[in-house]
Design an enzyme around this catalytic site. Sequence first.
Site, PDB file in Angstrom:
ATOM      1  N   CYS A  56      24.758  40.661  52.557  1.00  8.78           N
ATOM      2  CA  CYS A  56      25.745  39.898  51.782  1.00  8.78           C
ATOM      3  C   CYS A  56      25.651  38.413  52.094  1.00  8.78           C
ATOM      4  O   CYS A  56      25.796  37.564  51.194  1.00  8.78           O
ATOM      5  CB  CYS A  56      27.151  40.424  52.046  1.00  8.78           C
TER       6      CYS A  56
ATOM      7  N   CYS B 108      27.522  38.943  46.612  1.00 10.33           N
ATOM      8  CA  CYS B 108      27.735  39.483  47.958  1.00 10.33           C
ATOM      9  C   CYS B 108      28.215  40.931  47.894  1.00 10.33           C
ATOM     10  O   CYS B 108      28.030  41.697  48.846  1.00 10.33           O
ATOM     11  CB  CYS B 108      28.708  38.616  48.756  1.00 10.33           C
TER      12      CYS B 108
ATOM     13  N   ASP C 215      47.273  41.762  44.332  1.00  6.91           N
ATOM     14  CA  ASP C 215      46.444  40.568  44.494  1.00  6.91           C
ATOM     15  C   ASP C 215      47.237  39.266  44.630  1.00  6.91           C
ATOM     16  O   ASP C 215      46.869  38.409  45.416  1.00  6.91           O
ATOM     17  CB  ASP C 215      45.465  40.471  43.316  1.00  6.91           C
TER      18      ASP C 215
END
Length: 343
Positions: free
Chosen positions: A185, A235, A125
Amino acid sequence: MKEEFARFAHQLGFDVCRIAACVAPPHAAEFRAWLADGRAGEMAWLARNEPRRTDPQQVLPGARSVIVLGMNYWNDEGRMTKAETRGRIAHYAWGDDYHEVIEKKLRTLDEWLVTRGGRQRCYVDTGPVLERDMAALAGAGWQGKSTMLIHPKFGTWLFLAEILTTLDFAPDPPMADHCGKCTRCITACPTAAITAPRQLDARRCISYLTIENKGAIPEEFRAAMGDRIYGCDDCLTACPWNRFAQTSHESAFAAREYVHGWLLRDFLALDDEGFRRLFRKSPIKRIKRRGFLRNVCVALGNIGAREDLPALEKAAHDPEPLIAEHAQWAIARLRAREPSGAR
C-alpha cells in the site's frame, strides 16, 4: 440480546457487527499529534471536534458500548477494457451515496435498541468518532499500514458505521495485525502520501486533493493524479487481502452508467443543473460541479488527446474561475505532448 441484535443487523444487510467498550480510542494521542502537525490539511472540522472524537462520553454521556457495523461494497464491474480518455472514480462512489443507504438502516437499528431501553447516537463516516480506531478495537478488522481497515474476509472494501449506546454489551476481542512485512500500500501511493506505516499526510493524498480540497490542485500533484477524477483506490487495491473480497449483495452500490461509459470530455458539457441531475444520490454531488470539473480537466491534461481540445477550450472560458484555470493548464499540457508538426 447481543446475538439477537447481530442477527437483526445481518438481516438488514450489514456484513460485520462487532462491539467495543465505550472508552477513549486507543490512538487518541496520535490523532492529536497528527492534527497538531497540520497533516489534516483544510479539514478544520476534525480539529473542532477533537475533544469529542477522543472522548466518546462527550458524544453520549453514559454510553457503555460502541457497536461497529461494516457493509461490503466491492464489485468487479470495472474489470473491462476502458477507452484511453475515461476517468477513474473511487470504488465507493460508483453507486448511491453510502451515507443515505446506511443511515436508513441505522435508524431501524436505533429503534430496536430503544425498545430495549437504550439511548443511542448513530454515525456513518461524518460523526465525531475515530471510526477505524474503534473498528479495530472491536475486532472488525485491523488497521493496515495505509491506515485503512482490513478485514480477512472482505479486504479493504467495508463501509463503517457506529452506534454509541447506553446498553452494556460484552465487547469483542481485537484482531491480530496480519500485515506482516508487506508494504504494497505504501509503494502504491502515487503521491507518497503514506509517509511511513500508518502515517498519512492528507495534504498529499489524491482522495483529499480531489474531494476535501476546495481550491486549486497544487501543480506538484497534478501529473500524479493521472486519470483519477474522484478519490483514489490505489492503496486499497494493492492490499493482498483483497484476493478474498466478495461481491456486495447491496444493489445500491452497483456502478452507475457514467462510471465506465462516459468519456472525460462528456463531463465538461454539464451545467449546474445537469451536474445535480446526473449525480443525484451520489457521493460525488458533495464536491459540486466546480470541484468535479476541476478534477476532470486535470485528468484530461494527463491523458487527453487532440479530440478533447474543443471541450477543454470551452471549459477554459467557464464562468467558474477554478474550472477555467485547470482547463487552461490541461490545454497547455495536451498541446505540449503533440508532435511539432501537428500543432
